[in-house]
Motif scaffolding. Structure first.
Motif, PDB file in Angstrom:
ATOM      1  N   ASP A  67       0.711  -1.157   0.143  1.00 29.50           N
ATOM      2  CA  ASP A  67      -0.081  -0.073  -0.143  1.00 29.50           C
ATOM      3  C   ASP A  67       0.894   1.249  -0.241  1.00 29.50           C
ATOM      4  OD1 ASP A  67      -2.580  -1.410   0.133  1.00 29.50           O
ATOM      5  OD2 ASP A  67      -1.803  -1.793   2.419  1.00 29.50           O
ATOM      6  N   VAL A  68       1.929   1.151   0.502  1.00 27.77           N
ATOM      7  CA  VAL A  68       3.150   2.296   0.925  1.00 27.77           C
ATOM      8  C   VAL A  68       4.377   1.798   0.613  1.00 27.77           C
ATOM      9  CG1 VAL A  68       3.744   4.094   2.207  1.00 27.77           C
ATOM     10  CG2 VAL A  68       1.528   3.494   2.612  1.00 27.77           C
ATOM     11  N   ILE A  69       5.198   2.604  -0.220  1.00 25.85           N
ATOM     12  CA  ILE A  69       6.585   2.486  -0.039  1.00 25.85           C
ATOM     13  C   ILE A  69       7.238   3.643   0.128  1.00 25.85           C
ATOM     14  CG2 ILE A  69       8.525   2.239  -2.037  1.00 25.85           C
ATOM     15  CD1 ILE A  69       6.609   0.596  -3.649  1.00 25.85           C
ATOM     16  N   ILE A  70       8.254   3.559   1.132  1.00 27.25           N
ATOM     17  CA  ILE A  70       8.833   4.532   1.685  1.00 27.25           C
ATOM     18  C   ILE A  70      10.533   4.513   1.232  1.00 27.25           C
ATOM     19  CG2 ILE A  70       7.436   5.280   3.431  1.00 27.25           C
ATOM     20  CD1 ILE A  70       9.322   3.832   5.378  1.00 27.25           C
ATOM     21  N   CYS A  71      11.048   5.483   0.930  1.00 27.41           N
ATOM     22  CA  CYS A  71      12.611   5.402   0.571  1.00 27.41           C
ATOM     23  C   CYS A  71      13.154   6.684   1.010  1.00 27.41           C
ATOM     24  CB  CYS A  71      12.643   5.092  -0.961  1.00 27.41           C
ATOM     25  SG  CYS A  71      14.261   5.090  -1.588  1.00 27.41           S
ATOM     26  N   SER A 103      12.525  10.688   0.384  1.00 30.45           N
ATOM     27  CA  SER A 103      13.186  11.889   0.852  1.00 30.45           C
ATOM     28  C   SER A 103      14.611  11.480   0.068  1.00 30.45           C
ATOM     29  CB  SER A 103      13.170  12.002   2.285  1.00 30.45           C
ATOM     30  OG  SER A 103      13.883  13.027   2.636  1.00 30.45           O
ATOM     31  N   PRO A 104      15.115  12.362  -0.782  1.00 31.47           N
ATOM     32  CA  PRO A 104      16.182  12.166  -1.792  1.00 31.47           C
ATOM     33  C   PRO A 104      17.501  11.792  -0.920  1.00 31.47           C
ATOM     34  CG  PRO A 104      14.965  14.124  -2.588  1.00 31.47           C
ATOM     35  CD  PRO A 104      14.579  13.630  -1.001  1.00 31.47           C
ATOM     36  N   ILE A 165       2.250  10.906  -9.687  1.00 26.79           N
ATOM     37  CA  ILE A 165       2.069  12.450  -9.702  1.00 26.79           C
ATOM     38  C   ILE A 165       2.005  12.812  -8.015  1.00 26.79           C
ATOM     39  CG2 ILE A 165       0.341  12.678 -11.604  1.00 26.79           C
ATOM     40  CD1 ILE A 165      -1.879  12.689  -9.715  1.00 26.79           C
ATOM     41  N   LEU A 166       2.677  13.970  -7.966  1.00 30.51           N
ATOM     42  CA  LEU A 166       2.704  14.651  -6.582  1.00 30.51           C
ATOM     43  C   LEU A 166       1.493  14.817  -6.157  1.00 30.51           C
ATOM     44  CD1 LEU A 166       5.170  15.601  -4.487  1.00 30.51           C
ATOM     45  CD2 LEU A 166       4.570  17.739  -5.559  1.00 30.51           C
ATOM     46  N   THR A 167       1.063  14.427  -5.076  1.00 26.54           N
ATOM     47  CA  THR A 167      -0.432  14.472  -4.629  1.00 26.54           C
ATOM     48  C   THR A 167      -0.495  15.440  -3.029  1.00 26.54           C
ATOM     49  OG1 THR A 167      -0.512  12.679  -3.461  1.00 26.54           O
ATOM     50  CG2 THR A 167      -1.441  12.860  -5.591  1.00 26.54           C
ATOM     51  N   LYS A 168       0.551  15.818  -2.781  1.00 27.27           N
ATOM     52  CA  LYS A 168       0.612  16.630  -1.453  1.00 27.27           C
ATOM     53  C   LYS A 168       1.989  17.646  -1.417  1.00 27.27           C
ATOM     54  CE  LYS A 168      -1.789  13.503   1.756  1.00 27.27           C
ATOM     55  NZ  LYS A 168      -1.783  13.024   3.042  1.00 27.27           N
ATOM     56  N   LYS A 169       1.792  18.644  -0.822  1.00 27.17           N
ATOM     57  CA  LYS A 169       2.947  19.737  -0.762  1.00 27.17           C
ATOM     58  C   LYS A 169       4.341  18.943  -0.271  1.00 27.17           C
ATOM     59  CE  LYS A 169       3.820  24.190   0.927  1.00 27.17           C
ATOM     60  NZ  LYS A 169       3.532  25.351   1.647  1.00 27.17           N
ATOM     61  N   PHE A 212       8.661  13.928  -0.648  1.00 25.32           N
ATOM     62  CA  PHE A 212       7.734  13.907  -1.693  1.00 25.32           C
ATOM     63  C   PHE A 212       6.766  12.941  -1.643  1.00 25.32           C
ATOM     64  CE2 PHE A 212      11.635  15.729  -3.015  1.00 25.32           C
ATOM     65  CZ  PHE A 212      11.392  16.792  -3.981  1.00 25.32           C
ATOM     66  N   TYR A 213       5.504  13.075  -1.914  1.00 26.17           N
ATOM     67  CA  TYR A 213       4.264  12.105  -1.654  1.00 26.17           C
ATOM     68  C   TYR A 213       3.666  11.890  -3.065  1.00 26.17           C
ATOM     69  CZ  TYR A 213       0.307  10.483   0.932  1.00 26.17           C
ATOM     70  OH  TYR A 213      -0.890   9.329   1.470  1.00 26.17           O
ATOM     71  N   PHE A 214       3.863  10.723  -3.629  1.00 25.29           N
ATOM     72  CA  PHE A 214       3.365  10.324  -4.836  1.00 25.29           C
ATOM     73  C   PHE A 214       2.276   9.541  -5.000  1.00 25.29           C
ATOM     74  CE2 PHE A 214       7.911  11.709  -5.772  1.00 25.29           C
ATOM     75  CZ  PHE A 214       7.569  12.916  -6.779  1.00 25.29           C
TER      76      PHE A 214
END
Length: 218
Positions: A67-71, A103-104, A165-169, A212-214
């Protein structure tokens, strides 16, 4: 931003400095990296629900979807082609209504970053070299690759090419760490709270942590 019942995969987690806190709070999270980290056995004894997957997002395939991938703190090591492949492969393992949070691991590329990187830091380096030379102290300059720096639009465009797509600020945090790369500024900041506050304000122009929230484009 993420509910505890969501199935989460952390890519490039290592020993899970951030992820173990989420696990402790009751999140359903799986850690992953290209190899098993040292001390994994001890971690599993301390965190009974710990799940770790040996997985390379750039090369390996897995059947599970999340459901969620974080990196966090990884994509700074990717060139543009690799970054594109990263997003392409992430899309394959995230559910249709899932999200990818990254987060890069480096500050944002902009005019302030360029001035700091290309002008200030080289001047400081050669100034310290000259100072050491005059004081007859040993000083060596060597170069190595610090990774790739991207603007917000670079990252957003690469994700968009893969229908994400970016969906949150974009959330920004940590306005001081970038100055740890400077010997002089780091010393000044550590010695004086007023100077630290000043550079915290300056650091908002080159924040070290950016989230970044895609989501998959519908």
């Amino acid at each position: 931003n993420i509910k505890k019942n969501k199935k989460i995969l952390s890519i490039g987690s290592g020993r899970g400095v951030a992820e173990l806190k989420l696990l402790d709070l009751g999140y359903n999270i799986t850690l992953s990296d290209i190899d098993y980290p040292k001390g994994l056995g001890k971690l599993k004894r301390n965190f009974k629900n710990l799940k770790f997957l040996k997985f390379n997002i750039l090369k390996n395939k897995i059947k599970n979807k999340y459901d969620v991938i974080i990196c966090f703190n990884l994509i700074y090591a990717f060139d543009k082609l690799t970054l594109n492949r990263f997003f392409k492969n992430c899309k394959k393992i995230v559910n249709n209504k899932g999200v990818i949070v990254i987060s890069p691991g480096s500050s944002t590329l902009n005019i302030y970053k360029l001035i700091y990187d290309r002008l200030y830091l080289p001047i400081e380096t050669y100034f310290l070299f000259l100072l050491s030379f005059l004081k007859k102290k040993k000083f060596e300059i060597f170069k190595f690759h610090h990774g790739y720096t991207y603007s917000n639009m670079d990252i957003i465009s690469s994700a968009r090419e893969n229908s994400l797509i970016l969906t949150k600020k974009i959330v920004r945090r940590d306005f001081i760490s970038e100055f740890d790369r400077s010997i002089i500024l780091k010393e000044l900041i550590s010695r004086n709270d007023v100077i630290k506050k000043i550079f915290t304000l300056v650091g908002k122009r080159i924040p070290f942590v950016n989230f970044f929230y895609f989501e998959i484009k519908k």
